[in-house]
Design a protein around this motif. Structure first.
Motif, PDB file in Angstrom:
ATOM      1  N   ARG A 198      47.950  20.718  36.366  1.00  0.00           N
ATOM      2  CA  ARG A 198      47.114  21.142  37.480  1.00  0.00           C
ATOM      3  C   ARG A 198      45.702  20.554  37.418  1.00  0.00           C
ATOM      4  O   ARG A 198      45.015  20.499  38.433  1.00  0.00           O
ATOM      5  CB  ARG A 198      47.002  22.680  37.502  1.00  0.00           C
ATOM      6  N   HIS A 199      45.254  20.161  36.235  1.00  0.00           N
ATOM      7  CA  HIS A 199      43.894  19.670  36.051  1.00  0.00           C
ATOM      8  C   HIS A 199      43.898  18.417  35.183  1.00  0.00           C
ATOM      9  O   HIS A 199      44.888  18.110  34.508  1.00  0.00           O
ATOM     10  CB  HIS A 199      43.018  20.747  35.398  1.00  0.00           C
ATOM     11  N   LEU A 216      52.738  14.514  38.365  1.00  0.00           N
ATOM     12  CA  LEU A 216      52.247  15.653  39.131  1.00  0.00           C
ATOM     13  C   LEU A 216      53.304  16.066  40.138  1.00  0.00           C
ATOM     14  O   LEU A 216      53.817  15.228  40.870  1.00  0.00           O
ATOM     15  CB  LEU A 216      50.964  15.288  39.882  1.00  0.00           C
ATOM     16  N   PRO A 219      50.980  20.055  42.785  1.00  0.00           N
ATOM     17  CA  PRO A 219      49.704  19.680  43.412  1.00  0.00           C
ATOM     18  C   PRO A 219      49.853  18.638  44.506  1.00  0.00           C
ATOM     19  O   PRO A 219      49.106  18.657  45.492  1.00  0.00           O
ATOM     20  CB  PRO A 219      48.893  19.135  42.220  1.00  0.00           C
ATOM     21  N   VAL A 220      50.808  17.734  44.350  1.00  0.00           N
ATOM     22  CA  VAL A 220      51.036  16.720  45.382  1.00  0.00           C
ATOM     23  C   VAL A 220      51.523  17.380  46.672  1.00  0.00           C
ATOM     24  O   VAL A 220      51.079  17.033  47.775  1.00  0.00           O
ATOM     25  CB  VAL A 220      52.052  15.674  44.890  1.00  0.00           C
ATOM     26  N   TRP A 222      50.946  20.454  47.548  1.00  0.00           N
ATOM     27  CA  TRP A 222      49.821  21.201  48.116  1.00  0.00           C
ATOM     28  C   TRP A 222      48.923  20.270  48.925  1.00  0.00           C
ATOM     29  O   TRP A 222      48.492  20.616  50.019  1.00  0.00           O
ATOM     30  CB  TRP A 222      49.012  21.877  46.999  1.00  0.00           C
ATOM     31  N   GLY A 223      48.638  19.105  48.386  1.00  0.00           N
ATOM     32  CA  GLY A 223      47.829  18.140  49.109  1.00  0.00           C
ATOM     33  C   GLY A 223      48.506  17.673  50.384  1.00  0.00           C
ATOM     34  O   GLY A 223      47.865  17.508  51.430  1.00  0.00           O
ATOM     35  N   TYR A 226      48.166  20.298  52.948  1.00  0.00           N
ATOM     36  CA  TYR A 226      46.788  20.447  53.397  1.00  0.00           C
ATOM     37  C   TYR A 226      46.418  19.407  54.450  1.00  0.00           C
ATOM     38  O   TYR A 226      45.915  19.734  55.520  1.00  0.00           O
ATOM     39  CB  TYR A 226      45.842  20.347  52.201  1.00  0.00           C
ATOM     40  N   VAL A 232      47.112  14.167  49.789  1.00  0.00           N
ATOM     41  CA  VAL A 232      47.675  13.684  48.530  1.00  0.00           C
ATOM     42  C   VAL A 232      46.676  12.783  47.818  1.00  0.00           C
ATOM     43  O   VAL A 232      46.483  12.876  46.590  1.00  0.00           O
ATOM     44  CB  VAL A 232      49.000  12.934  48.782  1.00  0.00           C
ATOM     45  N   SER A 234      43.488  12.960  48.049  1.00  0.00           N
ATOM     46  CA  SER A 234      42.430  13.823  47.528  1.00  0.00           C
ATOM     47  C   SER A 234      42.829  14.438  46.194  1.00  0.00           C
ATOM     48  O   SER A 234      42.019  14.541  45.278  1.00  0.00           O
ATOM     49  CB  SER A 234      42.102  14.921  48.549  1.00  0.00           C
ATOM     50  N   VAL A 235      44.090  14.863  46.081  1.00  0.00           N
ATOM     51  CA  VAL A 235      44.582  15.425  44.825  1.00  0.00           C
ATOM     52  C   VAL A 235      44.459  14.402  43.696  1.00  0.00           C
ATOM     53  O   VAL A 235      43.996  14.705  42.596  1.00  0.00           O
ATOM     54  CB  VAL A 235      46.043  15.894  44.978  1.00  0.00           C
ATOM     55  N   LEU A 239      42.068  14.739  40.313  1.00  0.00           N
ATOM     56  CA  LEU A 239      42.608  14.640  38.953  1.00  0.00           C
ATOM     57  C   LEU A 239      41.964  13.496  38.183  1.00  0.00           C
ATOM     58  O   LEU A 239      41.676  13.622  36.982  1.00  0.00           O
ATOM     59  CB  LEU A 239      44.120  14.467  38.991  1.00  0.00           C
TER      60      LEU A 239
END
Length: 278
Positions: A198-199, A216, A219-220, A222-223, A226, A232, A234-235, A239
């Motif tokens: 996640r980070h 990943l 998170p992908v 989620w991006g 969004y 994506v 931005s994610v 990172l």
């Protein structure tokens, strides 16, 4: 007092140089999150090879789907117009439920032809096995000619009792490690890590515990949900910045220099798990 005025996050995998040591994990049903989703690819292997793809990732930890209680209560039904492109949609239907999908996967597992990574394989692409969680299976993968493995527990959605991928990684690295240079031990084949990233600090931990590359997953998505492709991207940028700062704060300027000396492991003498911390 280490010189971290310039941080190099680049790494090499299969002879190619990448600006960051992480990539996007294989994931299904991306259209549910947003965007156009993956292109349909049936028959997958021949079309992928003809299109110039260089590697094929085989998921090896899902011969059947586990008993997912929540999905029994509320079955997953794809919206109209969506279906799993690698499986034929039901006749006269635009929806695909989880139950028939599971039955189809079970049937394929029992009767389908096996694609084994061996010296006699018929594809020129590299074979990557995803779902390796023990050193014994890692060694079997090498023995049968796999080009790389992915340490993955399927996002924790298959076997509830399985350990985390970070707990499984050190033993797998030890089994595959070879002393190839003064920089220390490297894996005989690339070990790719998946699960819970996640980070940027999570990326560094995995590399320090023996991974060569990190994937990943959520998170992908989620991006993607969004803001599509921009989300994506931005994610990935987040990172990358987090990894750069984490490397600087731990005193390592190059990915190649990340080793187990940059983490501490909880004392396991009392029977606890060896949880890694920066």
């Amino acid at each position: 007092m280490q010189d971290v005025s310039s941080i190099d996050t680049s790494t090499t995998l299969f002879g190619r140089n990448y600006p960051v040591p992480f990539g996007l994990a294989p994931s299904a049903m991306q259209k549910l999150a947003g965007g156009e989703g993956p292109r349909e690819s049936v028959p997958l292997i021949k079309r992928a090879e003809a299109a110039g793809y260089e590697a094929l990732v085989l998921t090896v930890d899902t011969p059947v789907l586990r008993n997912r209680i929540n999905e029994r209560k509320t079955p997953l039904v794809l919206p109209p117009g969506l279906h799993l492109s690698n499986l034929s949609p039901p006749p006269h239907s635009s929806q695909t439920e989880r139950k028939p999908t599971a039955n189809r996967l079970l049937m394929d597992a029992r009767t389908g032809k096996k694609l084994t990574p061996s010296s006699s394989r018929r594809v020129a692409m590299k074979i990557i096995l995803k779902g390796i969680m023990t050193p014994e299976d890692a060694l079997l993968a090498v023995e049968h000619g796999a080009d790389a493995i992915v340490v993955s527990n399927h996002g924790g959605r298959q076997l509830d009792e399985v350990c985390s991928t970070l707990e499984a990684l050190p033993a797998i690295h030890s089994a595959l490690a070879t002393n190839v240079s003064e920089r220390g031990k490297r894996n005989s084949i690339p070990v790719i890590f998946d699960g819970g990233v996640r980070h940027g600090a999570d990326v560094l931990e995995a590399l320090a515990m023996g991974a060569d590359f990190v994937l990943l997953g959520r998170p992908v998505l989620w991006g993607l949900g969004y803001k599509g492709q921009e989300g994506v991207e931005s994610v990935i940028h987040i990172l990358e910045r987090e990894l750069t700062k984490t490397m600087a704060l731990t005193g390592v300027a190059e990915v190649e220099g990340i080793g187990k000396e940059y983490i501490g492991v909880k004392d396991t003498s009392m029977g606890g798990f060896g949880v890694s911390k920066l």
